[in-house]
Design an enzyme around this catalytic site. Structure first.
Site, PDB file in Angstrom:
ATOM      1  N   SER A   1      -6.328 -21.182   8.818  1.00 23.24           N
ATOM      2  CA  SER A   1      -4.909 -21.047   9.169  1.00 23.24           C
ATOM      3  C   SER A   1      -4.561 -21.759  10.473  1.00 23.24           C
ATOM      4  CB  SER A   1      -4.535 -19.567   9.304  1.00 23.24           C
ATOM      5  OG  SER A   1      -4.633 -18.917   8.060  1.00 23.24           O
TER       6      SER A   1
ATOM      7  N   CYS B   1      -3.380   4.060   8.441  1.00 26.13           N
ATOM      8  CA  CYS B   1      -1.945   4.183   8.157  1.00 26.13           C
ATOM      9  C   CYS B   1      -1.561   5.538   7.571  1.00 26.13           C
ATOM     10  CB  CYS B   1      -1.488   3.054   7.228  1.00 26.13           C
ATOM     11  SG  CYS B   1      -2.388   2.919   5.682  1.00 26.13           S
TER      12      CYS B   1
ATOM     13  N   GLY C   1      -0.385  -0.453   1.226  1.00 21.87           N
ATOM     14  CA  GLY C   1      -1.554   0.055   1.948  1.00 21.87           C
ATOM     15  C   GLY C   1      -2.821  -0.656   1.520  1.00 21.87           C
TER      16      GLY C   1
ATOM     17  N   HIS D   1       4.314   5.262   3.155  1.00 20.96           N
ATOM     18  CA  HIS D   1       3.484   6.369   2.694  1.00 20.96           C
ATOM     19  C   HIS D   1       4.255   7.675   2.882  1.00 20.96           C
ATOM     20  CE1 HIS D   1       0.270   3.636   2.292  1.00 20.96           C
ATOM     21  NE2 HIS D   1      -0.528   4.003   3.274  1.00 20.96           N
TER      22      HIS D   1
END
Lengths: 350, 350
Positions: B42, B131, B162, B255
């Site tokens: 990248s 998370c 997630g 979530h």
């Protein structure tokens, strides 16, 4: 022509009634006449059951004449009015509505858990539990027999069909509106794509909605109180501690629940798995190493309560955590009603 | 040019990294240089942050020279190797992977709950929680301060993102395959419509899947153990009882969790609602009479932990039941990392 008992299906044209006709066609045939009853506007309609075409008759007191067992799959207010009428005409009523479930003179029956209660019916009415309670109670009853249940903490993942055909229709329509879009990526954008909420208070496709039923005291939904009160009554545990939070998920049919169950006697994971594997009406699928656990996709259309993810709670030796799935239209409604009626059929054919 | 500290974003091109660049552009600008670091393939890519175009540089030891704070949003194994290298070059690392969370010499920080722990970093590394833990811990921390938390029973409704961009892509593709069909009506038919499970062990569209992460001992998933172990560490409660069951639902991002929380001191519903309404980082939406409660559709893209359905447990005066939602890519990942980095920025600008 037959000494088999006669059966009426009241609400034969509804979502549960439709499943009932197919269940009656599949199961061992214990019935003589089967009479289909529905509202006046459905009278004359022809439906198939046991391979025969039957003509729906309109609900009336006379419709119950000669009927031994009458199953009701109709809204609460219709049951409240008509179940006593059917009983007064001599039929034993098996009612799938919420109208009589907490009536002390009406037993609440799950054939795998408390079949003996069908005999105690002073009003001539037997109630079938709510679909969410039914989706887990067979498995809990099996564990209770060995370990003695003290407390349940339950969270539901309830399917759209629990809200009836309009729930299914709304979710199907919403799926078409959001598929192929980027809905769900930004605040509130699902509400722009979804034009009809149907019976739900928020979009259901690509969402979860922490609400089912009507508002009761102290912030509880009717569904959450049903899970608590019906579990206590079915298990005969007046002091069972129950906490339930009911959440709707974008699944067509099959309710799932996570259950944290605390017992009097210490369970082991292996023994609990063995109990569940051998319990009537339960299917254990618990092999996470091979990604085997129940999901609604595999449970829909089947009869048992599926159980997986059985674990001993790490911080409480007296507790188990598990994941349970049940088809809310079959065991959650039509199948359990049919099973109760079959217990009655045995009485009538004696 | 500036006496503001310098920041590196490692993993700038990933799902969380992308959200991080927008969060850094939105928040009060406490940073001097911001350097974007990613894998060699990248390097040279140009990304926007704070309105400027920045060129991504390849991960190397020298990339950390002159950097005060380095955020890592990369897989566990990349963090495990590179976070200590960055620290040895003089950067304080804020790591969003699971590599160091349970390391006794690495604090696990949620700025609303335990900000003082950022100072205790003998390895020069601070961890950002998982998370799912983050989606509820701010609300739990606020209640714990007043009532003293003893036990949590948690069930998750976890979003596809997630599992990373591949999770989003798989759910989006599956939505297209099942919308407009009757999938979900019959046993196993979802498996016929869905051609690619993506990172999930079963179809996710029109389904729920009781699994997240990898298999650990005694039938637990890694995600369930993270919720338990990280909650204990963040709250500083080594004996907190935690039972977690993690379930994936067909939601893109955000979530949700149901929480049954047992306290040392008896809570009241009203007082708990007041605490949550006034807690930093929490948004209370709890008016079921008007169908107001959090759902992922409204929470996605926002910063707070949203809480609703607050109820006192009927059968346990010491317990509350609630429903919590948090954007798993923002507070659940990038936002909390940015907040930790901002606590460090204060140190560097003193």
């Amino acid at each position: 022509m037959s000494n088999k008992p006669s059966l009426a299906v009241v609400g034969a044209t509804g979502a549960v009634g439709t499943v009932m006709l197919s269940i009656l066609s599949e199961r061992a045939d214990v019935w003589g006449e089967i009479r289909l009853i529905a509202s006046a506007r459905s009278a004359g309609k022809k439906l198939k059951c046991r391979g025969e075409e039957l003509t729906v008759v309109a609900l009336s007191p006379e419709a119950f004449d000669g009927i031994d067992v009458a199953m009701f799959d109709v809204p609460d207010e219709v049951s409240a009015e008509w179940a006593p009428i059917a009983a007064s005409r001599g039929a034993v009523v098996v009612d799938n509505s919420g109208a009589f479930r907490m009536d002390a003179d009406v037993p609440l029956v799950v054939p795998e858990v408390n079949p003996e209660m069908v005999k105690q019916r002073p009003r001539g009415i037997i109630s079938n539990p709510n679909c969410t309670t039914l989706s887990m109670i067979v498995a809990m009853g099996a564990l209770h027999k060995t370990y003695g249940l003290k407390e349940l903490v339950v969270s539901s993942y309830q399917a759209a069909s629990g809200a009836g055909q309009s729930g299914i229709d709304a979710l199907r329509a919403q799926m078409k509106q959001v598929a192929g879009t980027d809905a769900g990526d930004a605040t509130g954008d699902l509400r722009k794509h979804v034009t009809d909420l149907g019976p739900f208070p928020a979009p259901l496709a690509l969402n979860v909605v922490p609400w089912a039923g009507s508002l009761k005291a102290d912030g509880y939904s009717s569904e959450e109180l049903k899970v608590r009160n019906e579990s206590r009554k079915i298990l005969g545990l007046a002091n069972l501690k129950v906490s339930a939070t009911c959440v709707r998920v974008p699944v067509i049919t099959t309710h799932s629940l996570t259950v944290h169950a605390v017992f009097e006697k210490e369970p082991s994971r292996k023994a609990a798995q063995d109990i569940l594997a051998n319990a009537a009406g339960v299917k254990l699928v618990d092999d996470p190493e091979n990604y085997k656990f129940p999901t609604p996709a595999d449970v829909v259309g089947t009869d048992p309560t599926w159980v997986g993810r059985v674990r001993k709670s790490i911080d409480d030796p007296m507790a188990l955590d598990l994941f349970v799935c049940g088809d809310n239209l079959r065991k959650g409604a039509a199948l359990n009603t049919a099973q109760i009626a079959e217990l009655l059929a045995v009485e009538f054919t004696k």
